[in-house]
Design a protein around this motif. Sequence first.
Motif, PDB file in Angstrom:
ATOM      1  N   LEU A 704       0.832  -1.213   0.000  1.00  0.00           N
ATOM      2  CA  LEU A 704       0.000   0.000   0.000  1.00  0.00           C
ATOM      3  C   LEU A 704       0.859   1.251   0.000  1.00  0.00           C
ATOM      4  O   LEU A 704       0.574   2.218  -0.734  1.00  0.00           O
ATOM      5  CB  LEU A 704      -0.925  -0.002   1.215  1.00  0.00           C
ATOM      6  N   ALA A 705       1.895   1.260   0.829  1.00  0.00           N
ATOM      7  CA  ALA A 705       2.743   2.447   0.920  1.00  0.00           C
ATOM      8  C   ALA A 705       3.391   2.753  -0.424  1.00  0.00           C
ATOM      9  O   ALA A 705       3.409   3.912  -0.874  1.00  0.00           O
ATOM     10  CB  ALA A 705       3.805   2.240   1.996  1.00  0.00           C
ATOM     11  N   SER A 706       3.918   1.739  -1.086  1.00  0.00           N
ATOM     12  CA  SER A 706       4.544   1.956  -2.395  1.00  0.00           C
ATOM     13  C   SER A 706       3.525   2.476  -3.408  1.00  0.00           C
ATOM     14  O   SER A 706       3.835   3.365  -4.223  1.00  0.00           O
ATOM     15  CB  SER A 706       5.163   0.645  -2.894  1.00  0.00           C
ATOM     16  N   TYR A 707       2.313   1.953  -3.357  1.00  0.00           N
ATOM     17  CA  TYR A 707       1.260   2.391  -4.273  1.00  0.00           C
ATOM     18  C   TYR A 707       0.881   3.843  -3.998  1.00  0.00           C
ATOM     19  O   TYR A 707       0.808   4.683  -4.922  1.00  0.00           O
ATOM     20  CB  TYR A 707       0.052   1.474  -4.122  1.00  0.00           C
ATOM     21  N   TYR A 708       0.643   4.187  -2.747  1.00  0.00           N
ATOM     22  CA  TYR A 708       0.258   5.552  -2.396  1.00  0.00           C
ATOM     23  C   TYR A 708       1.365   6.546  -2.729  1.00  0.00           C
ATOM     24  O   TYR A 708       1.105   7.653  -3.212  1.00  0.00           O
ATOM     25  CB  TYR A 708      -0.080   5.644  -0.911  1.00  0.00           C
ATOM     26  N   ILE A 709       2.599   6.166  -2.468  1.00  0.00           N
ATOM     27  CA  ILE A 709       3.709   7.068  -2.767  1.00  0.00           C
ATOM     28  C   ILE A 709       3.816   7.294  -4.263  1.00  0.00           C
ATOM     29  O   ILE A 709       4.010   8.427  -4.728  1.00  0.00           O
ATOM     30  CB  ILE A 709       5.028   6.491  -2.199  1.00  0.00           C
ATOM     31  N   VAL A 716      -0.697  10.987   2.336  1.00  0.00           N
ATOM     32  CA  VAL A 716       0.065   9.751   2.495  1.00  0.00           C
ATOM     33  C   VAL A 716       1.139   9.898   3.579  1.00  0.00           C
ATOM     34  O   VAL A 716       1.433   8.945   4.314  1.00  0.00           O
ATOM     35  CB  VAL A 716       0.695   9.313   1.157  1.00  0.00           C
ATOM     36  N   GLY A 717       1.705  11.091   3.703  1.00  0.00           N
ATOM     37  CA  GLY A 717       2.750  11.290   4.713  1.00  0.00           C
ATOM     38  C   GLY A 717       2.223  11.063   6.114  1.00  0.00           C
ATOM     39  O   GLY A 717       2.862  10.390   6.942  1.00  0.00           O
ATOM     40  N   GLU A 718       1.064  11.619   6.405  1.00  0.00           N
ATOM     41  CA  GLU A 718       0.460  11.452   7.718  1.00  0.00           C
ATOM     42  C   GLU A 718       0.128   9.992   7.975  1.00  0.00           C
ATOM     43  O   GLU A 718       0.347   9.464   9.080  1.00  0.00           O
ATOM     44  CB  GLU A 718      -0.805  12.309   7.811  1.00  0.00           C
ATOM     45  N   TRP A 719      -0.398   9.303   6.936  1.00  0.00           N
ATOM     46  CA  TRP A 719      -0.735   7.891   7.080  1.00  0.00           C
ATOM     47  C   TRP A 719       0.516   7.053   7.317  1.00  0.00           C
ATOM     48  O   TRP A 719       0.535   6.158   8.182  1.00  0.00           O
ATOM     49  CB  TRP A 719      -1.467   7.411   5.816  1.00  0.00           C
ATOM     50  N   LEU A 720       1.586   7.338   6.585  1.00  0.00           N
ATOM     51  CA  LEU A 720       2.838   6.605   6.771  1.00  0.00           C
ATOM     52  C   LEU A 720       3.352   6.748   8.198  1.00  0.00           C
ATOM     53  O   LEU A 720       3.738   5.762   8.839  1.00  0.00           O
ATOM     54  CB  LEU A 720       3.895   7.106   5.786  1.00  0.00           C
ATOM     55  N   LEU A 721       3.356   7.982   8.708  1.00  0.00           N
ATOM     56  CA  LEU A 721       3.865   8.206  10.056  1.00  0.00           C
ATOM     57  C   LEU A 721       2.991   7.517  11.102  1.00  0.00           C
ATOM     58  O   LEU A 721       3.504   6.944  12.082  1.00  0.00           O
ATOM     59  CB  LEU A 721       3.943   9.702  10.347  1.00  0.00           C
ATOM     60  N   GLY A 737      12.246   2.665   5.746  1.00  0.00           N
ATOM     61  CA  GLY A 737      12.880   3.219   4.553  1.00  0.00           C
ATOM     62  C   GLY A 737      11.900   3.735   3.519  1.00  0.00           C
ATOM     63  O   GLY A 737      12.254   4.588   2.687  1.00  0.00           O
ATOM     64  N   LEU A 738      10.643   3.227   3.552  1.00  0.00           N
ATOM     65  CA  LEU A 738       9.643   3.711   2.607  1.00  0.00           C
ATOM     66  C   LEU A 738       9.375   5.199   2.800  1.00  0.00           C
ATOM     67  O   LEU A 738       8.953   5.890   1.862  1.00  0.00           O
ATOM     68  CB  LEU A 738       8.339   2.927   2.774  1.00  0.00           C
ATOM     69  N   LEU A 739       9.625   5.687   4.010  1.00  0.00           N
ATOM     70  CA  LEU A 739       9.395   7.104   4.272  1.00  0.00           C
ATOM     71  C   LEU A 739      10.277   7.974   3.386  1.00  0.00           C
ATOM     72  O   LEU A 739       9.856   9.052   2.939  1.00  0.00           O
ATOM     73  CB  LEU A 739       9.662   7.387   5.751  1.00  0.00           C
ATOM     74  N   ALA A 740      11.497   7.506   3.106  1.00  0.00           N
ATOM     75  CA  ALA A 740      12.401   8.278   2.255  1.00  0.00           C
ATOM     76  C   ALA A 740      11.834   8.428   0.850  1.00  0.00           C
ATOM     77  O   ALA A 740      11.958   9.495   0.233  1.00  0.00           O
ATOM     78  CB  ALA A 740      13.770   7.608   2.206  1.00  0.00           C
ATOM     79  N   SER A 741      11.219   7.363   0.337  1.00  0.00           N
ATOM     80  CA  SER A 741      10.643   7.420  -1.010  1.00  0.00           C
ATOM     81  C   SER A 741       9.577   8.498  -1.123  1.00  0.00           C
ATOM     82  O   SER A 741       9.430   9.138  -2.168  1.00  0.00           O
ATOM     83  CB  SER A 741      10.040   6.055  -1.376  1.00  0.00           C
TER      84      SER A 741
END
Length: 817
Positions: A704-709, A716-721, A737-741
Motif C-alpha cells: 500500500l505504501a509503495s502504491y500511495y507514494i 500519504v505522509g500522515e498515514w505513513l507516520l 525506509g519507505l518514508l524516504a521514497s
Amino acid sequence: MKKLFLFLFVPILSFAQQRESQEILFNLLHTELHLEPRWEDQTLKGKAILTLKPHFYAQSTLILDAKEMQVKAVKHGNNALTFRNDGRKLSISLGKTYTPKDTLKIIIDYVAQPEKIKPIPGEENKSEKGLYFINPLGKVKGLPTQLWTQGETQCNSGWFPTIDAPNQKHTQDIFLKVDKKYTTLSNGVLVSSTDAGNGYRIDHWKQKLPHSVYLTMIAVGDFVKVVDPNFKRFEVSYYLEPEYAPHALKIFGRTPSMIEFFEKILGVPYPWEKYAQIPIRKFISGAMENTTATTHAISVMKNPNQLVDANDDAVIAHELFHHWFGDLVTCESWGHLPLNEAFANYSEFLWATHYYGKDEGDYTYLMDLHSYLSESQSKKESLIRHHYGNSEEMFDAHSYQKGGRILHTLREEIGDDAFFASLNKYLTQHAFQTVEVEDLRIAFEKTTGRDLKWFFDQWFKSPGHPQVVITHQKDTKQLRLKVDQIPDSTGLAYFRVRLPVRVFSGSSVKDTVLHLDAPSNTYDIPLQGELVNFIPNPSGYFPGIVKDDRGLSHWIHQYDNSKEMFARLYALESVGIVQENPLESEEIRKVYMRALNDSFWRIRQVAVNAFNDYDGDDFLAIEKVLEDKIQNDPSSNVRAEAFLSVRNFQNPKHLEMARAALKDTSYAVQASALELLFNADVEDGMEIAKAYENVHDGGIFGVLASYYIGKQKEGVGEWLLQRLSLMEGLELYQYVGLLASHLVSAGEEEMNKALPFLEEVALNEPVWYARMNAVRVLMTIKDLSPKAASLLEKVLKEETDENLVPIYKQFNVEGQN
C-alpha cells in the motif's frame, strides 16, 4: 535468548581481553523483593532481603551489584550496616567476620533508577538498564503502558541489588504492588493477590527451585491470561494484549506438544512449576527464557491471516528448550554460552523435524548453517571463548547456529541413542547447577566409553569450519575421489570430519561415509557398473562447505534422484548458475518445470521465482502451471510467489485471479495480489487500497505504501507516520525506509513534519538496525532539508552502539569526525 542476526559485513572491531568466571565469595541462597513501580519518574521503590552464606573463605565485607540505585539503608537483622555505593557496586561492611557456617539476611531499602544507567566505556552495544517502562504516562497513542525486565547478561542489578553473575543460583519471593487494572507475571507461581487499598494490589510470586539471577523477571501491563486447556499436569499459560488473546492457542498452542516431545527425547521431565509466555512491547531482543516466564518480542503476536503464512514455533521451541539447557543446567560463565544457546538453537531443528517432517527440519538446519557461514566471512571464533570485548559479543551466529550444527555433528559421530542418553546424563548429573564445556564432554565420554577430547578440542575450542574441494576420476571398476581441505589461517590446518557420499553406478545406489583426517585424502569406491553420478553431502548436514567438479548432467540427475530436500534444492540452485540466462536451455528449463511440483514448498517457491516475468519458450505451459500454483498450491508462500511471477504477463485473467485472491486466508497472498492489481493500475485501485489501510501486516503495508507514494496520494505522509509509529524492531527496520521514497518528492515542510518521528527512532528505538534505517532516511533527505541535516549530525554524534559506529563512519557527512 533468541537473537535476530543481521549480517552487514562491516569490520568487527573487538578489544578482547581475558574473561574469567566471577569469583564466588558468597552463595546467594534466596532473594525476597518488595517492589512498587513509580510510573511518573520511571523508578522502582524496593526492599530486598537477601539470604547468603560465605562460599568457603571467611568474609567481613559483602559486595553487591547495584547499578545507579539510591540506597536508603542496609541492615542485618535489626543492626544497621555501613555501606559505600559507587553507582555500580554496593560495598557493605558486615561488622564482623562470617564463615560458611553462618547464614546472613541482608535487608536493603533502595530506589532503582534504570533511566540513569549508562553503558560503561567499551560496552556501548550493551544495555544494562534491566528494567524498562514502556509508555509509562500513556502519552503515546496506540502503545500500551507496560513494565518489563531483561536480565541477560548481567542487567537485573539495574532493578534489585544482587550478585549478578550466571554462576549464582537463588530461589525467590517477589511481592509486586500495582494498580488493580494491571496483570503481573513473574517466575514461579502466583501465591496470593492481596488488596493494598487505594486501587492497588500486591501480587506474591514464589520461585521455589533455584535458578540463575539473570533469569529473574517481572512484567506488568494490560494482559489477558489464557490457560491452555490441553495440558493438565501443570499450568501452561499465555499472556497477551486483549486484541490477540482470542488467537492465543493458534499462536502458542503447540507448546504442550513441545513439552511432551522434549521430555520424551531427553528422558527428563520439565523441571519447573509452570510455563508462561508473554509478548512485550519495545523488547530489546527476540525472546528470553526467564524461568517459567518467557518473554517474546511482539513479532509473535499474529492474527489467523498471518499465521497461515508463518508461525513462531522456532522461537517458542528455542525458549522452551532453554528450560533444560540454560535454566536447569546453566553455563558457568558467558564464555561457555554455547552450552545454553547451541542447544536452544538445535531444538528448532529437532521440533521442526518431529512436527513438520524431515524436509522442514532440514530447511531449518540449512538456513542456520547459512547464517553461520555468512557471519564467518567477517568473524571466526571458537565456540567456547574466554577472550572477548564484552559479553554481548558471545551472542552471535557462532554460539547459536554453528553450535547447533556442531551438536548434530556430534550426534552423527556417536549415534542417536548415545547422543540422547548422554544428554540425559548431563542434565540429571548437573541439575540446578552451573557447568563448563568439560562437563558436557565428560557426560558424553562416560555414556559412550569413547575419548571425545579431540572432538571438543576441534569443534568447541577451535575456530573455523572445513572447506573441501572434491575432484573425481573413474574407470570401469572404481570411482576415485580426491578430497582436499582448504586451509584457514584463523583455524586448523584440517578437520577430522565425516563426509557422506552417495554413488550411482549401473542400477546400484550406494551410500558411504568418507572419514576425512588429513589436508588431502583419496578414496577408491568400487562401482557396480558405469558411473552415473556421485552426490557428496546429500543430507546437507556437513558442518562446512563442499565443492566438487561435477557438471550440469550430474546436477539434473541429483535433482531427479534425491529424496533429501537439501540435495534437490542445492541441485536446483546449481543448474541455475551454470550459464547466463539458464532458462534458455531446454534441459534446465524442464528441471525447473518439474520443480514446480516438488513435494517441498521452498523448492516450489524457488522454481516459481525462476519464472518471474518469463517470456521464452514453453511460455504457455509455464503460465498454466503458475496459474495452478496461484489457485491450488497448499503453501501460501508459493501462491504469493506465483502472483509476483505473473504480475507483468499482462493477462486479464490474472487480474480476476488477483481480485479473487483478496479473499485468501493468507495476508502474504493478499499482498501479492494487491501488488499485481496496483502494478496493472486498475481503475478501482484506490478503493481497493482503502479497505486495507488499517490492516496490521507488514507485507500489506509495504504494498500500500509503495502504491500511495507512487500515486502521490493526498495525506500519504500522515498515514505513513501513523502506521510506522505502531511498528518496532524488525518490522520497523523493514519498512521505515519507505518514508524516504515519499519525502524526497514531498517538499521541505513535509520532511520537517517527519523529523520528530525519525529522531525518536534514530535515537531511542531499542533495536540497533531499526535505528540505522531511520538514519538512512535522514541521509536521503539531508540535502533537501537543513533541519534534517542538523538532526543527522546530532544522531551520528550521539550514537555509541558498537554495531552502528563503524557503519556510520562510512557515511559521508560534512563535519562528521
